[in-house]
Design a protein around this motif. Sequence first.
Motif, PDB file in Angstrom:
ATOM      1  N   LEU A  99       0.822  -1.201   0.000  1.00  0.00           N
ATOM      2  CA  LEU A  99       0.000   0.000   0.000  1.00  0.00           C
ATOM      3  C   LEU A  99       0.861   1.258   0.000  1.00  0.00           C
ATOM      4  O   LEU A  99       0.428   2.318  -0.470  1.00  0.00           O
ATOM      5  N   PHE A 100       2.086   1.158   0.486  1.00  0.00           N
ATOM      6  CA  PHE A 100       2.951   2.328   0.651  1.00  0.00           C
ATOM      7  C   PHE A 100       3.867   2.566  -0.556  1.00  0.00           C
ATOM      8  O   PHE A 100       4.676   3.491  -0.529  1.00  0.00           O
ATOM      9  N   GLU A 101       3.727   1.751  -1.586  1.00  0.00           N
ATOM     10  CA  GLU A 101       4.517   1.976  -2.801  1.00  0.00           C
ATOM     11  C   GLU A 101       4.140   3.318  -3.408  1.00  0.00           C
ATOM     12  O   GLU A 101       2.966   3.591  -3.657  1.00  0.00           O
ATOM     13  N   GLY A 102       5.124   4.175  -3.629  1.00  0.00           N
ATOM     14  CA  GLY A 102       4.874   5.501  -4.176  1.00  0.00           C
ATOM     15  C   GLY A 102       4.335   6.496  -3.177  1.00  0.00           C
ATOM     16  O   GLY A 102       3.871   7.583  -3.565  1.00  0.00           O
ATOM     17  N   ALA A 103       4.375   6.166  -1.878  1.00  0.00           N
ATOM     18  CA  ALA A 103       3.872   7.084  -0.852  1.00  0.00           C
ATOM     19  C   ALA A 103       4.707   8.354  -0.821  1.00  0.00           C
ATOM     20  O   ALA A 103       5.918   8.324  -1.069  1.00  0.00           O
ATOM     21  N   PRO A 104       4.100   9.494  -0.509  1.00  0.00           N
ATOM     22  CA  PRO A 104       4.857  10.742  -0.468  1.00  0.00           C
ATOM     23  C   PRO A 104       5.875  10.735   0.662  1.00  0.00           C
ATOM     24  O   PRO A 104       5.745  10.001   1.641  1.00  0.00           O
ATOM     25  N   ALA A 105       6.888  11.573   0.518  1.00  0.00           N
ATOM     26  CA  ALA A 105       7.885  11.713   1.572  1.00  0.00           C
ATOM     27  C   ALA A 105       7.363  12.642   2.656  1.00  0.00           C
ATOM     28  O   ALA A 105       6.479  13.469   2.420  1.00  0.00           O
ATOM     29  N   GLY A 106       7.902  12.491   3.854  1.00  0.00           N
ATOM     30  CA  GLY A 106       7.570  13.412   4.935  1.00  0.00           C
ATOM     31  C   GLY A 106       6.224  13.122   5.575  1.00  0.00           C
ATOM     32  O   GLY A 106       5.746  11.992   5.604  1.00  0.00           O
ATOM     33  N   SER A 107       5.607  14.190   6.054  1.00  0.00           N
ATOM     34  CA  SER A 107       4.375  14.075   6.834  1.00  0.00           C
ATOM     35  C   SER A 107       3.149  13.978   5.928  1.00  0.00           C
ATOM     36  O   SER A 107       2.964  14.791   5.025  1.00  0.00           O
ATOM     37  N   PHE A 108       2.298  12.955   6.178  1.00  0.00           N
ATOM     38  CA  PHE A 108       1.035  12.850   5.456  1.00  0.00           C
ATOM     39  C   PHE A 108       0.112  11.892   6.211  1.00  0.00           C
ATOM     40  O   PHE A 108       0.545  11.093   7.053  1.00  0.00           O
ATOM     41  N   SER A 109      -1.171  11.965   5.892  1.00  0.00           N
ATOM     42  CA  SER A 109      -2.173  11.147   6.560  1.00  0.00           C
ATOM     43  C   SER A 109      -2.367   9.818   5.834  1.00  0.00           C
ATOM     44  O   SER A 109      -2.278   9.745   4.601  1.00  0.00           O
ATOM     45  N   LEU A 110      -2.661   8.784   6.600  1.00  0.00           N
ATOM     46  CA  LEU A 110      -3.014   7.500   5.992  1.00  0.00           C
ATOM     47  C   LEU A 110      -4.245   7.600   5.108  1.00  0.00           C
ATOM     48  O   LEU A 110      -4.469   6.736   4.253  1.00  0.00           O
ATOM     49  N   ASN A 111      -5.050   8.638   5.295  1.00  0.00           N
ATOM     50  CA  ASN A 111      -6.235   8.802   4.447  1.00  0.00           C
ATOM     51  C   ASN A 111      -5.877   8.830   2.970  1.00  0.00           C
ATOM     52  O   ASN A 111      -6.655   8.366   2.129  1.00  0.00           O
ATOM     53  N   LYS A 112      -4.709   9.361   2.628  1.00  0.00           N
ATOM     54  CA  LYS A 112      -4.277   9.380   1.227  1.00  0.00           C
ATOM     55  C   LYS A 112      -4.167   7.956   0.679  1.00  0.00           C
ATOM     56  O   LYS A 112      -4.546   7.676  -0.460  1.00  0.00           O
ATOM     57  N   LEU A 113      -3.661   7.060   1.496  1.00  0.00           N
ATOM     58  CA  LEU A 113      -3.486   5.680   1.050  1.00  0.00           C
ATOM     59  C   LEU A 113      -4.793   4.907   1.086  1.00  0.00           C
ATOM     60  O   LEU A 113      -5.011   4.014   0.260  1.00  0.00           O
ATOM     61  N   TYR A 114      -5.677   5.242   2.029  1.00  0.00           N
ATOM     62  CA  TYR A 114      -7.005   4.634   2.006  1.00  0.00           C
ATOM     63  C   TYR A 114      -7.722   4.971   0.702  1.00  0.00           C
ATOM     64  O   TYR A 114      -8.363   4.112   0.099  1.00  0.00           O
ATOM     65  N   ASP A 115      -7.624   6.233   0.286  1.00  0.00           N
ATOM     66  CA  ASP A 115      -8.287   6.641  -0.956  1.00  0.00           C
ATOM     67  C   ASP A 115      -7.694   5.915  -2.160  1.00  0.00           C
ATOM     68  O   ASP A 115      -8.418   5.513  -3.083  1.00  0.00           O
ATOM     69  N   LYS A 116      -6.383   5.733  -2.140  1.00  0.00           N
ATOM     70  CA  LYS A 116      -5.718   4.977  -3.208  1.00  0.00           C
ATOM     71  C   LYS A 116      -6.223   3.534  -3.237  1.00  0.00           C
ATOM     72  O   LYS A 116      -6.528   2.982  -4.309  1.00  0.00           O
ATOM     73  N   ALA A 117      -6.340   2.917  -2.069  1.00  0.00           N
ATOM     74  CA  ALA A 117      -6.833   1.541  -2.000  1.00  0.00           C
ATOM     75  C   ALA A 117      -8.296   1.462  -2.415  1.00  0.00           C
ATOM     76  O   ALA A 117      -8.716   0.494  -3.061  1.00  0.00           O
ATOM     77  N   GLN A 118      -9.072   2.468  -2.064  1.00  0.00           N
ATOM     78  CA  GLN A 118     -10.484   2.487  -2.459  1.00  0.00           C
ATOM     79  C   GLN A 118     -10.616   2.516  -3.975  1.00  0.00           C
ATOM     80  O   GLN A 118     -11.435   1.786  -4.549  1.00  0.00           O
ATOM     81  N   GLU A 119      -9.812   3.326  -4.637  1.00  0.00           N
ATOM     82  CA  GLU A 119      -9.871   3.417  -6.095  1.00  0.00           C
ATOM     83  C   GLU A 119      -9.549   2.064  -6.739  1.00  0.00           C
ATOM     84  O   GLU A 119     -10.096   1.725  -7.788  1.00  0.00           O
ATOM     85  N   ALA A 120      -8.669   1.306  -6.104  1.00  0.00           N
ATOM     86  CA  ALA A 120      -8.279   0.000  -6.637  1.00  0.00           C
ATOM     87  C   ALA A 120      -9.197  -1.122  -6.133  1.00  0.00           C
ATOM     88  O   ALA A 120      -8.950  -2.295  -6.442  1.00  0.00           O
ATOM     89  N   GLU A 121     -10.238  -0.757  -5.388  1.00  0.00           N
ATOM     90  CA  GLU A 121     -11.167  -1.717  -4.784  1.00  0.00           C
ATOM     91  C   GLU A 121     -10.448  -2.700  -3.872  1.00  0.00           C
ATOM     92  O   GLU A 121     -10.786  -3.885  -3.786  1.00  0.00           O
ATOM     93  N   ARG A 122      -9.445  -2.175  -3.140  1.00  0.00           N
ATOM     94  CA  ARG A 122      -8.680  -3.006  -2.218  1.00  0.00           C
ATOM     95  C   ARG A 122      -8.740  -2.457  -0.784  1.00  0.00           C
ATOM     96  O   ARG A 122      -7.928  -2.814   0.060  1.00  0.00           O
ATOM     97  N   LEU A 123      -9.745  -1.614  -0.522  1.00  0.00           N
ATOM     98  CA  LEU A 123      -9.998  -1.090   0.819  1.00  0.00           C
ATOM     99  C   LEU A 123     -11.231  -1.783   1.374  1.00  0.00           C
ATOM    100  O   LEU A 123     -12.332  -1.657   0.831  1.00  0.00           O
ATOM    101  N   TRP A 124     -11.069  -2.499   2.462  1.00  0.00           N
ATOM    102  CA  TRP A 124     -12.135  -3.311   3.034  1.00  0.00           C
ATOM    103  C   TRP A 124     -12.366  -2.949   4.492  1.00  0.00           C
ATOM    104  O   TRP A 124     -11.503  -2.354   5.144  1.00  0.00           O
ATOM    105  N   GLY A 125     -13.524  -3.330   4.999  1.00  0.00           N
ATOM    106  CA  GLY A 125     -13.867  -3.046   6.383  1.00  0.00           C
ATOM    107  C   GLY A 125     -14.452  -4.260   7.083  1.00  0.00           C
ATOM    108  O   GLY A 125     -14.951  -5.197   6.443  1.00  0.00           O
ATOM    109  N   LEU A 126     -14.392  -4.229   8.402  1.00  0.00           N
ATOM    110  CA  LEU A 126     -14.998  -5.244   9.253  1.00  0.00           C
ATOM    111  C   LEU A 126     -15.733  -4.530  10.374  1.00  0.00           C
ATOM    112  O   LEU A 126     -15.146  -3.677  11.059  1.00  0.00           O
ATOM    113  N   ARG A 127     -16.989  -4.861  10.557  1.00  0.00           N
ATOM    114  CA  ARG A 127     -17.802  -4.220  11.588  1.00  0.00           C
ATOM    115  C   ARG A 127     -17.426  -4.761  12.973  1.00  0.00           C
ATOM    116  O   ARG A 127     -17.442  -5.966  13.210  1.00  0.00           O
TER     117      ARG A 127
END
Length: 244
Positions: free
Chosen positions: A185-213
Amino acid sequence: MTDTPKTAMILAAGLGQRMRPITDSLPKPLIEVRGRAMLDTILDRLEEAGIEKVVVNLHYLGEMIESHLKGRGGPQIVFSKEEDLLETGGGVTKALPLLGAGPFLVLNGDVCWLDGLTPALQRLGAAWNEEEMDALLLLHPTCSAFGYEGLGDYFMDPAGRLRRRLERQIAPFIYAGIQILHPRLFEGAPAGSFSLNKLYDKAQEAERLWGLRHDGEWYHVGTPAELCAVEDALHHLAAFSGQR
């Protein structure tokens, strides 16, 4: 369902500004709920789940956290020290060399929950599917999240795939501060300070973001007033750390 995690990371570097004045002299993960530091309760749960190694990131009052954990027997604890605060995404990215090549758990250092019939960490591990997932988030129903007054974070389809709520929408689930992530998930991640939300959105676009209640209870501990409310809600427990 393959390769469930044996490694975890606890996000403990934050400033805890909303918890002032308590956090003027104490890092938020060391604040006690029912007589035990939230960080210790999290580590107890990880140990029970069979986690062998835990990375704890440090920044604000990090020396207090390091000293507090010095005498702990298990699991193995290593520290990732941040000279500058890197937020959630940057903090995990910096710690990747310590986390290994497989999937790993990430938990907020102030997450406060009670398990249902099966421990949440065990349920997440059982639900993890490396072929389909880059991120698996534990979600809690917005309407029953103790002390939470926001609009929620995600919609979840019947299969478990997630979609972030749009502006002006109200979502039925909040992210509960516990997740399994894969290093890819962190391939190509930006350098420095950033939120995991950026990577969640990337995973969502690829349909690889899942949840468990989550099927237990979840408590929002953000301010001194909320801390008091949580303590009051848990008054029936002799010691929070020993309950599920």
